[in-house]
Every structure is written in C-alpha cells, then in structure tokens.
Design an enzyme around this catalytic site. Structure first.
Site, PDB file in Angstrom:
ATOM      1  N   SER A 166      21.019  15.044  43.915  1.00 35.07           N
ATOM      2  CA  SER A 166      21.914  13.900  43.814  1.00 35.07           C
ATOM      3  C   SER A 166      21.701  12.944  44.986  1.00 35.07           C
ATOM      4  O   SER A 166      20.608  12.400  45.145  1.00 35.07           O
ATOM      5  CB  SER A 166      23.363  14.402  43.729  1.00 35.07           C
ATOM      6  OG  SER A 166      24.241  13.360  43.418  1.00 35.07           O
ATOM      7  N   ASP A 266      23.321  15.202  29.872  1.00 34.75           N
ATOM      8  CA  ASP A 266      24.659  14.619  29.818  1.00 34.75           C
ATOM      9  C   ASP A 266      25.056  13.873  31.093  1.00 34.75           C
ATOM     10  O   ASP A 266      26.171  13.368  31.207  1.00 34.75           O
ATOM     11  CB  ASP A 266      25.694  15.712  29.537  1.00 34.75           C
ATOM     12  CG  ASP A 266      25.485  16.360  28.172  1.00 34.75           C
ATOM     13  OD1 ASP A 266      24.810  15.752  27.312  1.00 34.75           O
ATOM     14  OD2 ASP A 266      25.985  17.488  27.965  1.00 34.75           O
TER      15      ASP A 266
END
Length: 324
Positions: A166, A266
């Site tokens: 991330s 997702d």
C-alpha cells in the site's frame, strides 16, 4: 470532549483525527508488540535496533529459524503500509506478516520504522526510508564502522530486495527510482522490488475506476494524499504518487532487475497497480515485470486477513519471488 483544547481541528475518517491542542488520535492500526527471540508459530527471531538518532529511525530485524552461523541469505528491506498515517514496523499485524514471509522466504528482513503524517508530512516518510535503505546497504562495506551482526553475518548483498504494501509499496517504488539515479552505499544493486496493492493516484481516472460503485472509497484516495502531503508540488499529480505525471522521472530508470506487482480484484487501487505495470513496460525498462491479480479480495487482505488461504498463497508468491 469537555475542554476547548480537545475540539477537533481536522480529521480524515476513518483514519485519523487531529485536535486543536495538536494531539493526534489514530483510529486505525494494530497494537505495538515486542520483538521475539523465537516466534512460537514460525520460529523466526526478531529484534529492534536504532538506525539513526537524528533523524530518529529504527527498525525491526528478522532472521529465519535454524539459520547457521555462516549461512548467507537474501536481504529484504521492507516498508509497511498504513496510508503514511498509521501502523508501525513494531505492530501486531506487520510482525505476524513479516514472521510468515521471513519463515517462507528464508531472508534476513529489515522493516523500517518511519515517521508518520500528519505530525511529519511527506516527504519525511520517504526520506526516513531512504536513510534506512542506505544504512542497510552500508552494512555490506568494510569501512571499519561497527556493523549489525545479523545483517553483516547473514546478508547476501548479491540478493538484495526491497518491498512494501500500500503506502509502503509507494515508498518502495520511489526508493527503487532513487536508487537508480543516486545508487546505494557499497555499490549494492537491488535485485528485485515487490509492490503489493500499491498506492498511486492521479487527477485523471484509469482503467475501470469510473465504473466502480464505491464513490466514497475512490474519493478517499486523493484526500489521503492531500492530507499527508499538503505542500506537494502538483498535488495529486506529484510524481511521487503519479509516476507518469508530466515531468516525472522515467520509469526506465528503476534501479532494480525484477519487479513484482500484486493487486486485489475488489481493491479500489487495483487499476492503479495494473496501470503502473503497463507504464513500466512501456517505459523501456530492461527488467522483468510480473503482475499477480487475486480474485475476491480487497486491499491488504494478506495482512488484514492473515492466515486465510488466499493470504497464505500471496505470501508464498512473495516468498518465491524473494528466494528464486
């Protein structure tokens, strides 16, 4: 709150709240846990060290079980996620993840503790990580300075990797670019870089972002950048978050030989990871690029949903990348 000084000055929900007295409340992240000489689940050993006193940079080091006294292992410098706002190299979720990865990959790992926004806005996190990366590389040299024993005794600097998740993947990308330009201590070369669910963004949508039915999550992506780096030249098109922005350094200059990017189907950041892979390929970069896409999972699932089948499979893929 009662008192005036605990009135909220600003907030970025669901992550952080800043009060008028200057205090910061982090609404996400896992608790800090101590290092462990032998993790009961993996047998991995860990210890915490200070890299620099000024600026204050520390790290958690990991060594696999049954490492022999003269055994040389690949070196991984890791940058944790958390939106540049929360989490820590010393947190429970990061420690469990690193124990698992180190156990499977059989690497010496150094997880860098960098300073967080909003108290320390970007690019402080990137500067801390660069200093940490250079410190690890300096352990390869015989310059007469005292070395960290785990890294010096067991690190194979011919197999040197960096990676992150991330926001940490954003850092890893920027470290690889900077290493390609400035080089690392001792002439150390980065063999491979892995980015899982990397945080990139821009003022223009890419891929299927406009078709996604998650406007709040999509809106949060640029808001985070503005919150953690309010003075960023170019705003959300700053090259540190938009690697193909006008004036951004060429991705052909990435200072590594192999690149692994992982995305989750997702995750609102999925298209950014694919976009980044395509941009690297189109840049003329000479290395090998691999993209992993995982169906039915969301952002950072391999850390947040630790122990599930898909999490275990992704960590095994990362381990294979580090040990090939």
């Amino acid at each position: 709150m009662g008192s005036l000084d605990k009135e909220v000055a600003t907030e970025l929900l669901p992550f952080v709240r800043v009060y008028k007295d200057g205090s910061v409340e982090r609404l996400q992240g896992s608790p800090i846990v101590p290092s462990c000489l032998e993790d009961p689940d993996t047998g991995v050993s860990s210890k915490d060290i200070t890299i620099l006193d000024n600026p204050p940079i520390s790290a958690r080091l990991y060594l696999p079980k049954d490492t022999q006294p003269d055994q040389k292992l690949p070196v991984l410098v890791y940058f944790h996620g958390g939106g540049f706002l929360f989490e820590s190299a010393f947190s429970l979720t990061e420690t469990k993840y690193m124990n698992s990865l180190v156990s499977l990959a059989k690497v010496v790992a150094i997880s860098i503790e960098y300073r967080l926004a909003p108290e320390y806005p970007l690019p402080i996190a990137h500067e801390d990580c660069w200093a940490g990366l250079q410190w690890v590389a300096s352990q390869s040299t015989n310059d007469g300075k005292e070395k960290e024993s785990w890294v010096k005794d067991h690190g194979d600097f011919e197999r040197f990797f960096i990676g992150g998740d991330s926001a940490g993947a954003n850092i890893a990308h920027n470290m690889a670019l900077r290493a390609g330009t400035e080089g690392l201590h001792g002439g150390v070369k980065i063999l491979g870089t892995y980015l899982t669910h990397p945080y990139f963004w821009s003022s223009k949508p890419v891929g299927d972002e406009e078709k996604r039915e998650e406007p709040e999550k999509l809106a949060l992506c640029p808001l985070v950048w503005g919150f953690v780096y309010p003075s960023a030249p170019g705003g959300i098109d700053n090259p540190m978050v938009n690697p193909v922005a006008p004036g951004a350094p060429s991705l052909a200059g990435l200072g590594c030989s192999r690149l692994l990017v992982s995305v989750a189907k997702d995750d609102v950041l999925r298209d950014r990871g694919v976009w980044y892979c395509d941009a690297v390929k189109e840049s003329g970069w000479k290395g090998e690029v691999e993209l992993i896409q995982v169906e039915g999972e969301d952002h950072a699932f391999h850390i947040l949903n630790y122990g599930t089948e898909n999490a275990n499979n992704l960590i095994q893929c990362l381990a294979s990348f580090l040990s090939e």
